[in-house]
Write a protein that holds these residues in place. Structure first.
Motif, PDB file in Angstrom:
ATOM      1  N   ARG A  14      30.875   5.220  -7.823  1.00  0.00           N
ATOM      2  CA  ARG A  14      29.463   4.975  -8.265  1.00  0.00           C
ATOM      3  C   ARG A  14      28.595   5.591  -7.293  1.00  0.00           C
ATOM      4  N   VAL A  15      27.670   6.454  -8.029  1.00  0.00           N
ATOM      5  CA  VAL A  15      26.617   6.868  -7.232  1.00  0.00           C
ATOM      6  C   VAL A  15      26.004   6.134  -6.311  1.00  0.00           C
ATOM      7  N   GLU A  16      25.485   4.884  -6.699  1.00  0.00           N
ATOM      8  CA  GLU A  16      24.719   4.078  -6.106  1.00  0.00           C
ATOM      9  C   GLU A  16      25.439   3.346  -4.687  1.00  0.00           C
ATOM     10  N   LEU A  17      26.813   3.440  -4.662  1.00  0.00           N
ATOM     11  CA  LEU A  17      27.487   2.887  -3.535  1.00  0.00           C
ATOM     12  C   LEU A  17      27.295   4.008  -2.389  1.00  0.00           C
ATOM     13  N   ASN A  19      24.663   6.106  -2.311  1.00  0.00           N
ATOM     14  CA  ASN A  19      23.390   6.104  -1.952  1.00  0.00           C
ATOM     15  C   ASN A  19      23.140   4.846  -0.864  1.00  0.00           C
ATOM     16  N   VAL A  20      23.828   4.041  -1.000  1.00  0.00           N
ATOM     17  CA  VAL A  20      23.605   2.901  -0.071  1.00  0.00           C
ATOM     18  C   VAL A  20      23.912   3.246   1.365  1.00  0.00           C
ATOM     19  N   ASP A  21      25.032   3.993   1.384  1.00  0.00           N
ATOM     20  CA  ASP A  21      25.572   4.401   2.643  1.00  0.00           C
ATOM     21  C   ASP A  21      24.530   5.377   3.412  1.00  0.00           C
ATOM     22  N   ARG A  39      14.763  10.989   1.417  1.00  0.00           N
ATOM     23  CA  ARG A  39      15.182   9.890   0.669  1.00  0.00           C
ATOM     24  C   ARG A  39      16.470  10.365   0.010  1.00  0.00           C
ATOM     25  N   GLU A  41      19.427  10.979  -1.552  1.00  0.00           N
ATOM     26  CA  GLU A  41      20.152  10.645  -2.588  1.00  0.00           C
ATOM     27  C   GLU A  41      21.143  11.685  -3.221  1.00  0.00           C
ATOM     28  N   GLU A  43      23.966  13.907  -5.502  1.00  0.00           N
ATOM     29  CA  GLU A  43      24.155  14.390  -7.062  1.00  0.00           C
ATOM     30  C   GLU A  43      25.675  14.866  -6.795  1.00  0.00           C
TER      31      GLU A  43
END
Length: 380
Positions: A14-17, A19-21, A39, A41, A43
């Motif tokens: 999951r991309v969100e995980l 981005n969290v790190d 910021r 993020e 890809e």
């Protein structure tokens, strides 16, 4: 760009995980202006379909928002006419040695690549390693142990619960009193035009015994961990477990005695317990170049970053005349970020060693091999 090769097929990503790190790396008291621009993020460009890895390389792209401000100075084409070279090398940075090594007359050719900005790519890649390790019930947490001469209480060292609590701190310190004093220490450093370093710790729990090897020096787990962590910019020292402090103690106060029966505090996957346990972990989870079933504990010492608001004395490249070091936009203290990067490097090494030990082209195959190994060594 980071390219991660060797991930088994079927790993849920999951991309969100990721981005969290990446956000964790950018946070922290004492960071500079760059973090207000970027910021991060990610890809994903290849290797993932419908949220799962395919078994091929996974390509991760991070875009620098600040690039728009450097298009002329760092252009790939053209002659560079009208762009003044940067000649003053910062003490403590790669500037001087890098310029000499590659024959550059402009230290910007060195400092842009040598920047710790490259650790963003490491953290993105390591997020995939952490996701993989999580599927094997291997968890990783980190904390800051000191900033300058401010230390968290000794009881926090090597303590999993402290490392988990530290996640809520702007300095990644588990003790609120130490955090407050460290913030004041950073403020003083900023006002006097200097920077602050510190020490960090990463703990990995649920690591099975047998990762790494005792038969060849380059396959030893502690050597791989130390090399990976030492590769982080500004890190000047690495220790496993008790590290340097163990050298002054007698052997009976250093080596971790072994007792029969499992210990509930460090379960392996699905709460499986080894048929033995230890009451101490001074070895940091590594013996003879291999994991021994205890939590892996890695510590690193980060020096203050080289860029100073009040420049240090140096020389100008080429003329070698006295000068003052140039000042790049930088942090006063990047120790909390270093803590996240150390976690990343530990995750990469452990995931690599895990796949080396248990193999498999798919997650199902890796999990089958791992479960069989645990049954074979008597885990229950």
């Amino acid at each position: 760009m980071a390219i991660v090769e060797g991930l088994p097929a079927g790993l849920s990503v999951r991309v969100e995980l990721i981005n969290v790190d990446l956000a964790r790396r950018q946070a922290g008291y004492g960071r500079g202006g760059r973090m207000k621009i970027e910021r991060d993020e990610v890809e994903i460009l290849s290797g993932v379909r419908f949220g799962r890895t395919l078994g091929g390389p996974v390509a991760l792209l991070l875009r620098n928002r600040d690039w728009a401000n450097w298009g002329d100075k760092m252009a790939q084409g053209g002659t560079g006419e009208g762009i003044l070279p940067l000649l003053t090398a910062r003490p403590g940075h790669a500037d001087l040695a890098g310029a000499l090594k590659y024959g550059h007359k402009d230290v910007r050719n060195v400092l842009e690549r040598a920047s710790a900005r490259e650790t963003a790519a490491r953290v993105a890649a390591a997020a995939l390693a952490r996701i993989f390790l999580g599927e094997m019930d291997v968890l990783i947490a980190g904390q800051v142990l000191s900033i300058g001469n401010v230390f968290v209480p000794e009881k926090a060292r090597g303590d999993w619960d402290s490392a988990v609590r530290a996640e809520k701190s702007v300095l990644r310190m588990a003790d609120p009193d130490a955090e407050g004093r460290a913030m004041r220490r950073i403020d003083r450093a900023g006002k006097t035009g200097t920077s602050a370093g510190g020490t960090v710790e990463t703990i990995a729990r649920g690591v099975p015994p047998g990762l790494g090897s005792f038969v060849s020096w380059d396959r030893r787990l502690d050597a791989r961990l130390a090399g990976a962590v030492m590769s982080i910019p500004a890190v000047k020292g690495v220790e496993i477990g008790g590290g340097f402090a163990l050298s002054s103690l007698p052997g009976n106060m250093v080596h971790d005695e072994i007792f029969p029966g499992g210990k509930k505090g460090n379960p392996l996957r699905r709460k499986m317990l080894l048929p033995f346990h230890r009451k101490t972990n001074r070895g940091g989870g590594v013996e003879g170049g291999m994991s021994n079933g205890e939590p892996i504990v890695v510590r690193a010492a980060m020096k203050p970053i080289p860029t100073q608001s009040r420049p240090l004395r140096t020389v100008a490249i080429g003329t070698w005349e006295p000068d003052l070091a140039h000042r790049e936009r930088s942090d006063v203290c990047a120790v909390p970020a270093c803590s996240v990067v150390v976690e990343a490097m530990v995750a990469l090494v452990l995931a690599d060693a895990f796949l080396e030990k248990f193999g498999g082209d798919s997650m199902r195959e890796v999990q089958y091999n791992y479960s069989g190994y645990l049954r074979g060594i008597g885990a229950r």
